[in-house]
Design a protein around this motif. Sequence first.
Motif, PDB file in Angstrom:
ATOM      1  N   GLU A  59      -6.080  14.455  -9.948  1.00 45.27           N
ATOM      2  CA  GLU A  59      -6.082  15.787  -9.525  1.00 45.27           C
ATOM      3  C   GLU A  59      -4.427  16.134  -9.183  1.00 45.27           C
ATOM      4  O   GLU A  59      -4.053  17.434  -9.438  1.00 45.27           O
ATOM      5  CB  GLU A  59      -6.667  15.959  -8.287  1.00 45.27           C
ATOM      6  CG  GLU A  59      -5.873  15.545  -7.124  1.00 45.27           C
ATOM      7  CD  GLU A  59      -5.773  14.275  -6.673  1.00 45.27           C
ATOM      8  OE1 GLU A  59      -4.892  13.667  -6.083  1.00 45.27           O
ATOM      9  OE2 GLU A  59      -6.317  13.107  -7.702  1.00 45.27           O
ATOM     10  N   ASN A  60      -3.600  15.208  -8.935  1.00 47.18           N
ATOM     11  CA  ASN A  60      -1.968  15.798  -8.868  1.00 47.18           C
ATOM     12  C   ASN A  60      -1.275  15.199  -9.887  1.00 47.18           C
ATOM     13  O   ASN A  60       0.019  15.368  -9.834  1.00 47.18           O
ATOM     14  CB  ASN A  60      -1.614  14.952  -7.292  1.00 47.18           C
ATOM     15  CG  ASN A  60      -1.675  13.250  -7.559  1.00 47.18           C
ATOM     16  OD1 ASN A  60      -2.192  12.670  -8.566  1.00 47.18           O
ATOM     17  ND2 ASN A  60      -1.744  12.674  -6.518  1.00 47.18           N
ATOM     18  N   ASN A  61      -1.619  14.583 -11.121  1.00 45.72           N
ATOM     19  CA  ASN A  61      -0.998  14.333 -12.162  1.00 45.72           C
ATOM     20  C   ASN A  61      -0.371  13.247 -11.988  1.00 45.72           C
ATOM     21  O   ASN A  61       1.035  12.912 -12.734  1.00 45.72           O
ATOM     22  CB  ASN A  61      -0.418  15.595 -13.138  1.00 45.72           C
ATOM     23  CG  ASN A  61      -1.207  16.493 -13.614  1.00 45.72           C
ATOM     24  OD1 ASN A  61      -2.373  16.070 -14.102  1.00 45.72           O
ATOM     25  ND2 ASN A  61      -0.873  17.767 -13.724  1.00 45.72           N
ATOM     26  N   LYS A  62      -0.381  12.285 -10.784  1.00 48.48           N
ATOM     27  CA  LYS A  62       0.601  11.297 -10.536  1.00 48.48           C
ATOM     28  C   LYS A  62      -0.065   9.962 -11.186  1.00 48.48           C
ATOM     29  O   LYS A  62       0.799   8.964 -11.303  1.00 48.48           O
ATOM     30  CB  LYS A  62       0.774  11.226  -9.142  1.00 48.48           C
ATOM     31  CG  LYS A  62       1.474  12.436  -8.506  1.00 48.48           C
ATOM     32  CD  LYS A  62       1.993  12.204  -7.163  1.00 48.48           C
ATOM     33  CE  LYS A  62       2.832  13.275  -6.481  1.00 48.48           C
ATOM     34  NZ  LYS A  62       2.886  13.035  -4.953  1.00 48.48           N
ATOM     35  N   GLY A 126     -10.986  16.718  -5.109  1.00 48.50           N
ATOM     36  CA  GLY A 126      -9.954  16.319  -4.157  1.00 48.50           C
ATOM     37  C   GLY A 126      -9.471  15.069  -4.558  1.00 48.50           C
ATOM     38  O   GLY A 126      -8.492  14.611  -4.110  1.00 48.50           O
ATOM     39  N   GLY A 127      -9.870  14.421  -5.495  1.00 48.01           N
ATOM     40  CA  GLY A 127      -9.234  12.917  -6.229  1.00 48.01           C
ATOM     41  C   GLY A 127      -9.623  11.911  -5.264  1.00 48.01           C
ATOM     42  O   GLY A 127      -9.124  10.837  -5.584  1.00 48.01           O
ATOM     43  N   ASP A 128     -10.376  12.067  -4.237  1.00 52.27           N
ATOM     44  CA  ASP A 128     -10.705  10.890  -3.255  1.00 52.27           C
ATOM     45  C   ASP A 128     -11.956   9.995  -3.452  1.00 52.27           C
ATOM     46  O   ASP A 128     -12.355   9.201  -2.844  1.00 52.27           O
ATOM     47  CB  ASP A 128     -10.647  11.274  -1.907  1.00 52.27           C
ATOM     48  CG  ASP A 128     -11.747  12.238  -1.461  1.00 52.27           C
ATOM     49  OD1 ASP A 128     -12.075  13.131  -2.433  1.00 52.27           O
ATOM     50  OD2 ASP A 128     -11.746  12.593  -0.300  1.00 52.27           O
ATOM     51  N   LEU A 129     -12.594  10.671  -4.598  1.00 52.60           N
ATOM     52  CA  LEU A 129     -13.908  10.101  -4.920  1.00 52.60           C
ATOM     53  C   LEU A 129     -14.143   9.812  -6.398  1.00 52.60           C
ATOM     54  O   LEU A 129     -13.580  10.658  -7.159  1.00 52.60           O
ATOM     55  CB  LEU A 129     -15.134  10.656  -4.455  1.00 52.60           C
ATOM     56  CG  LEU A 129     -15.481  10.921  -2.988  1.00 52.60           C
ATOM     57  CD1 LEU A 129     -16.541  11.707  -2.788  1.00 52.60           C
ATOM     58  CD2 LEU A 129     -15.587   9.360  -2.584  1.00 52.60           C
ATOM     59  N   GLY A 144     -14.391   5.190  -3.365  1.00 48.41           N
ATOM     60  CA  GLY A 144     -13.331   5.913  -2.542  1.00 48.41           C
ATOM     61  C   GLY A 144     -12.034   5.587  -3.303  1.00 48.41           C
ATOM     62  O   GLY A 144     -11.921   4.546  -4.209  1.00 48.41           O
ATOM     63  N   ARG A 145     -10.884   6.598  -3.024  1.00 45.83           N
ATOM     64  CA  ARG A 145      -9.817   6.455  -3.758  1.00 45.83           C
ATOM     65  C   ARG A 145      -8.623   7.240  -2.994  1.00 45.83           C
ATOM     66  O   ARG A 145      -9.176   8.167  -2.242  1.00 45.83           O
ATOM     67  CB  ARG A 145      -9.654   7.156  -5.014  1.00 45.83           C
ATOM     68  CG  ARG A 145      -8.407   7.213  -5.615  1.00 45.83           C
ATOM     69  CD  ARG A 145      -8.661   7.584  -7.165  1.00 45.83           C
ATOM     70  NE  ARG A 145      -7.236   7.951  -7.638  1.00 45.83           N
ATOM     71  CZ  ARG A 145      -6.390   8.990  -7.345  1.00 45.83           C
ATOM     72  NH1 ARG A 145      -7.012  10.032  -6.565  1.00 45.83           N
ATOM     73  NH2 ARG A 145      -5.173   9.269  -7.770  1.00 45.83           N
ATOM     74  N   ASP A 146      -7.574   6.440  -2.683  1.00 50.35           N
ATOM     75  CA  ASP A 146      -6.308   6.992  -1.791  1.00 50.35           C
ATOM     76  C   ASP A 146      -5.682   7.823  -2.807  1.00 50.35           C
ATOM     77  O   ASP A 146      -5.018   7.216  -3.643  1.00 50.35           O
ATOM     78  CB  ASP A 146      -5.583   5.764  -1.126  1.00 50.35           C
ATOM     79  CG  ASP A 146      -4.406   6.384  -0.320  1.00 50.35           C
ATOM     80  OD1 ASP A 146      -3.550   7.292  -0.817  1.00 50.35           O
ATOM     81  OD2 ASP A 146      -4.283   6.009   0.477  1.00 50.35           O
ATOM     82  N   VAL A 152      -7.887   2.585  -5.741  1.00 49.20           N
ATOM     83  CA  VAL A 152      -9.514   2.750  -5.625  1.00 49.20           C
ATOM     84  C   VAL A 152      -9.916   1.689  -4.617  1.00 49.20           C
ATOM     85  O   VAL A 152      -9.127   0.448  -4.452  1.00 49.20           O
ATOM     86  CB  VAL A 152     -10.125   2.430  -6.902  1.00 49.20           C
ATOM     87  CG1 VAL A 152     -11.664   2.364  -6.539  1.00 49.20           C
ATOM     88  CG2 VAL A 152      -9.742   3.423  -7.767  1.00 49.20           C
ATOM     89  N   GLU A 153     -10.472   2.210  -3.686  1.00 49.09           N
ATOM     90  CA  GLU A 153     -10.692   1.350  -2.140  1.00 49.09           C
ATOM     91  C   GLU A 153     -11.972   0.880  -1.934  1.00 49.09           C
ATOM     92  O   GLU A 153     -12.423   0.293  -0.895  1.00 49.09           O
ATOM     93  CB  GLU A 153     -10.588   2.512  -0.850  1.00 49.09           C
ATOM     94  CG  GLU A 153      -8.997   2.902  -1.004  1.00 49.09           C
ATOM     95  CD  GLU A 153      -8.525   3.759  -0.067  1.00 49.09           C
ATOM     96  OE1 GLU A 153      -9.498   4.678   0.382  1.00 49.09           O
ATOM     97  OE2 GLU A 153      -7.152   3.586   0.466  1.00 49.09           O
ATOM     98  N   GLY A 154     -13.082   0.878  -2.921  1.00 44.52           N
ATOM     99  CA  GLY A 154     -14.367   0.148  -2.771  1.00 44.52           C
ATOM    100  C   GLY A 154     -15.404   1.163  -2.819  1.00 44.52           C
ATOM    101  O   GLY A 154     -15.370   2.577  -2.988  1.00 44.52           O
ATOM    102  N   VAL A 155     -16.671   0.730  -2.850  1.00 44.10           N
ATOM    103  CA  VAL A 155     -17.771   1.447  -2.897  1.00 44.10           C
ATOM    104  C   VAL A 155     -18.184   2.301  -1.790  1.00 44.10           C
ATOM    105  O   VAL A 155     -18.197   1.735  -0.686  1.00 44.10           O
ATOM    106  CB  VAL A 155     -19.147   0.466  -3.192  1.00 44.10           C
ATOM    107  CG1 VAL A 155     -20.426   1.262  -3.391  1.00 44.10           C
ATOM    108  CG2 VAL A 155     -18.827  -0.370  -4.721  1.00 44.10           C
TER     109      VAL A 155
END
Length: 177
Positions: A59-62, A126-129, A144-146, A152-155
């Motif tokens: 979402e932030n193109n980073k 939001g780019g966090d999932l 999940g995603r930071d 990526v942080e897990g299920v």
Amino acid sequence: MMGYILSEIAVSLTVFKIWVDKSGEGLQWEMVQEVDMRVGFGGRYRGGVVLASEIALTENNKFLMTSLRNDSSFSIPSPTNPSSNQTISSDSLLTYSISPSTGLIDLVDEVAAGGSYPRQFSLNKGGDLVAVAEQYDGNVVILGRDVHTGNVEGVVAAMGNMGSGRLEGVVQVVWWE
């Protein structure tokens, strides 16, 4: 302007610099980087018939995310039955950071996709999932995603029994928000 091309069979990411030719000849392309996605952290090489399947900008193109099918790099607890002692084989999701000055990419995260044959994935607004369609398992796994690190942080959740096997499995999942 940059372009990122995923090659399924070659299992590669190719980065192109793209510009409009001032002479009116249209778009010009120059290859500036090619990445073999079978090479992971520490030079670990994924052998066998590994295939690339999805590519998405965050979402932030980073960050640029991709998935690999049939690499079986991970053994994880079953996302659809986490209280059991069952483990399953999981293919990979890869995250590359994008240099803001050059557009070149660098591998920063290599994690379990949550199952077998992640045909496609999508990020929420939001780019966090990250929702992943696991074709061979017939599951949809939400990870999940930071958004700051790209990791990526897990299920977070999983839905099973949505068709299984190579022909009936889940192949697409999208968000509506």
